[in-house]
Enzyme design. Structure first.
Site, PDB file in Angstrom:
ATOM      1  N   ALA A   1       0.833  -1.214   0.000  1.00 49.32           N
ATOM      2  CA  ALA A   1       0.000   0.000   0.000  1.00 49.32           C
ATOM      3  C   ALA A   1       0.863   1.258   0.000  1.00 49.32           C
ATOM      4  O   ALA A   1       0.580   2.218  -0.716  1.00 49.32           O
ATOM      5  CB  ALA A   1      -0.929   0.004   1.218  1.00 49.32           C
TER       6      ALA A   1
ATOM      7  N   GLU B   1      -7.911  -1.870   3.934  1.00 49.81           N
ATOM      8  CA  GLU B   1      -7.942  -2.497   5.264  1.00 49.81           C
ATOM      9  C   GLU B   1      -6.854  -3.547   5.426  1.00 49.81           C
ATOM     10  O   GLU B   1      -6.285  -4.033   4.461  1.00 49.81           O
ATOM     11  CB  GLU B   1      -9.291  -3.154   5.513  1.00 49.81           C
ATOM     12  CG  GLU B   1      -9.818  -4.013   4.376  1.00 49.81           C
ATOM     13  CD  GLU B   1      -8.934  -5.119   3.890  1.00 49.81           C
ATOM     14  OE1 GLU B   1      -8.461  -5.892   4.753  1.00 49.81           O
ATOM     15  OE2 GLU B   1      -8.716  -5.238   2.668  1.00 49.81           O
TER      16      GLU B   1
ATOM     17  N   GLY C   1      -5.702  -6.755  -0.571  1.00 49.44           N
ATOM     18  CA  GLY C   1      -6.313  -5.761   0.303  1.00 49.44           C
ATOM     19  C   GLY C   1      -5.374  -4.590   0.525  1.00 49.44           C
ATOM     20  O   GLY C   1      -4.606  -4.236  -0.373  1.00 49.44           O
ATOM     21  N   GLU C   2      -5.464  -3.962   1.697  1.00 49.55           N
ATOM     22  CA  GLU C   2      -4.633  -2.798   2.068  1.00 49.55           C
ATOM     23  C   GLU C   2      -4.977  -1.559   1.247  1.00 49.55           C
ATOM     24  O   GLU C   2      -4.281  -0.545   1.340  1.00 49.55           O
ATOM     25  CB  GLU C   2      -3.124  -3.057   1.867  1.00 49.55           C
ATOM     26  CG  GLU C   2      -2.545  -4.193   2.632  1.00 49.55           C
ATOM     27  CD  GLU C   2      -1.031  -4.352   2.359  1.00 49.55           C
ATOM     28  OE1 GLU C   2      -0.444  -3.531   1.633  1.00 49.55           O
ATOM     29  OE2 GLU C   2      -0.458  -5.309   2.904  1.00 49.55           O
ATOM     30  N   GLY C   3      -5.968  -1.635   0.371  1.00 48.06           N
ATOM     31  CA  GLY C   3      -6.222  -0.533  -0.550  1.00 48.06           C
ATOM     32  C   GLY C   3      -5.406  -0.620  -1.823  1.00 48.06           C
ATOM     33  O   GLY C   3      -5.448   0.301  -2.648  1.00 48.06           O
TER      34      GLY C   3
END
Lengths: 347, 347
Positions: free
Chosen positions: B94, B171, B312-314
């Site tokens: 991210a 997230e 994930g993580e954006g």
């Protein structure tokens, strides 16, 4: 000669080393999907674990098509020259996306019919004022084809030698979805009706008429053709130059970032003639033109993005380009499990 | 209270004006596909024909999940805290993609189990040290849910008031694909087995075990649930905060750019509760997690990119973000047929 552009195979060991470097980054293995594949490919092409995807240049080739006289396009040939003027003025979609993504553009007159003044961003390589009408004769002579291929290759090689790491290929040419369709038919044997779509805006009746015209054109040379013979028969000059540019880019050790349907037709010819260029080639986007899916299946390629684009000009390549920058940043900048002190999976 | 975050409907007239402005640009109508849709949406949200997509901020919410005790994840809960430390150190995917695409990150501790020191980039909003184990009880109390929703909404609103035009939602939370799966089941009625995938790395046996565990969890509250009841039952705290952040972003008049499976579960809850937020929401990417496709169908969303991501993580939101910049540049900078002197289609 095009055969002077030797292509080094990408080494499996470079790809394996890249994969190993990616697998120790702080993420579940494989969880960055296509970004990991891209990073591996760029590492392989550059034979490094510190890859770079910039600077990048878009080579935007424009030319006209004699077949337009038969009514294959919704737009008149003069739009090719008008759009080249628009590129030079900086107002086309390609200009906007190039600025937005930090890519330089060179515009190449590969064979437009109209006249343009001198302009610092215009490369004049007008091999002939539009192809011949392929309904009646080959789109170009063998000599013209070779000139186009070699110029494209030399131009791309020069751009790489000047520091560019990615060469994006785009085009403008009223009538060139017809050439791309005929090329896909001749090189891979796909049916004209399955391949043919609206191009830049035909309605259903127009598409049916286009199919009938293209079936008549191909009847002049039935059966499969060698890629270079197909290019000579159906053109266009911009497609031949892009095919040369892909070979020149691979020969110079850079990534060729291929736009949509028309640029993919050029890649199809280039990769059929020079399979070693495949490892250097990235297909940027899936065009909305129906033949593109078939073409990608035949090549075995899976384009990066799918945004219902059908404009050309390199716009899909430009929109996909940031993914290459991100892929390089991933391998260059991400922490490893060890460096970040992150626990592994429970076994 | 969340109900204080009023959302203005996007006006049809703003959308129509944007479409008209796009249709006179020098390109066949519709030929930029999803980029045109994005430009229209951003114009509508900002009620302007001069839209801007920057600056943008990623709100990266992290929290732990009590259900991990049942064996739903291949990774231990401590990885959540370790990865937050990695975010703060700048070494996670991210961080890399945020830098590469010019997006700022705020990291929010919404409820991690571990302890972290103070850090200028860490927003401390630890509502509880991980959710309760939803196998036996609700993941959180009604009061905790409201705190999470309101904090997310207030944080996003503040980021927009500070000038951000796009709020990306991402997230980190070991175990949170389980929450997302349970939410999709409870809100839209999809089957657990169809929804469940490997998350961050389960093998086939692990996936089967996860299905059995999740089916047991959902048996505690059979049938469909209201979105907020589902969030309370199954968590997580990071998902509730993202749901609030989407409502807060829409309320403040900005674009909410939603990452993959987990963030989409938050959006699913937010949009079910507040349908007016839909016009402000962009789904960034299609996750490789199998339930995401079902979730997108239920919402009626078609994510922008599909790169086999499952991190994930954006990260998917960050990779898609340049498309928003390009969409704005298109409408702001492209020439019109008239200004460029380009002929229209032949009729």
């Amino acid at each position: 000669m095009l055969s002077d552009f030797h292509i080094n195979p990408v080494s499996k060991s470079a790809l394996d080393k890249a994969q190993a470097a990616i697998d120790i980054k702080t993420k579940p293995p494989g969880s960055l999907g296509r970004i990991e594949e891209l990073a591996r490919q760029i590492c392989g092409v550059q034979n490094t674990l510190s890859p770079v995807a910039g600077p990048a240049k878009l080579l935007l080739f424009a030319a006209d098509h004699g077949l337009v006289a038969e009514g294959v396009s919704a737009w008149p040939s003069e739009v090719t020259t008008q759009m080249v003027a628009n590129f030079l003025g900086g107002g086309a979609a390609a200009n906007v996306f190039a600025r937005s993504n930090g890519v330089e553009i060179s515009i190449i007159d590969a064979g437009i019919i109209g006249e343009l003044g001198f302009h610092p961003d215009l490369i004049r390589a007008n091999i002939r004022k539009g192809t011949a009408n392929s309904m009646h004769e080959d789109a170009m002579s063998a000599d013209e084809l070779n000139q186009a291929l070699e110029f494209g290759a030399a131009l791309a090689k020069s751009a790489v030698e000047n520091g560019n790491k990615v060469i994006a290929l785009g085009e403008m040419g009223i009538g060139n979805t017809s050439s791309a369709t005929l090329l896909a038919h001749a090189v891979h044997g796909m049916g004209i009706a399955e391949l043919t779509g609206p191009g830049a805006g035909l309605d259903d009746a127009g598409v049916n008429q286009k199919i009938q015209i293209l079936e008549k054109v191909m009847a002049r040379k039935p059966g499969r053709l060698q890629p270079m013979d197909a290019l000579q028969a159906y053109g266009g000059l911009e497609i031949a130059m892009m095919a040369g540019a892909i070979i020149g880019t691979a020969s110079a050790g850079a990534i060729a970032l291929v736009d949509g349907f028309i640029a993919s037709a050029a890649a199809m010819c280039a990769l059929a003639a020079r399979p070693d260029a495949t490892a250097y080639t990235v297909f940027a986007h899936r065009s909305k033109e129906p033949g593109h899916r078939l073409m990608m299946e035949a090549i075995g390629a899976d384009p990066l993005i799918d945004l219902d684009l059908r404009l050309g000009e390199g716009t899909g390549a430009l929109l996909a380009y940031p993914l290459l920058l991100n892929a390089c940043a991933m391998i260059n900048e991400m922490a490893t499990f060890e460096s970040a002190g992150v626990s592994g999976k429970e076994t």
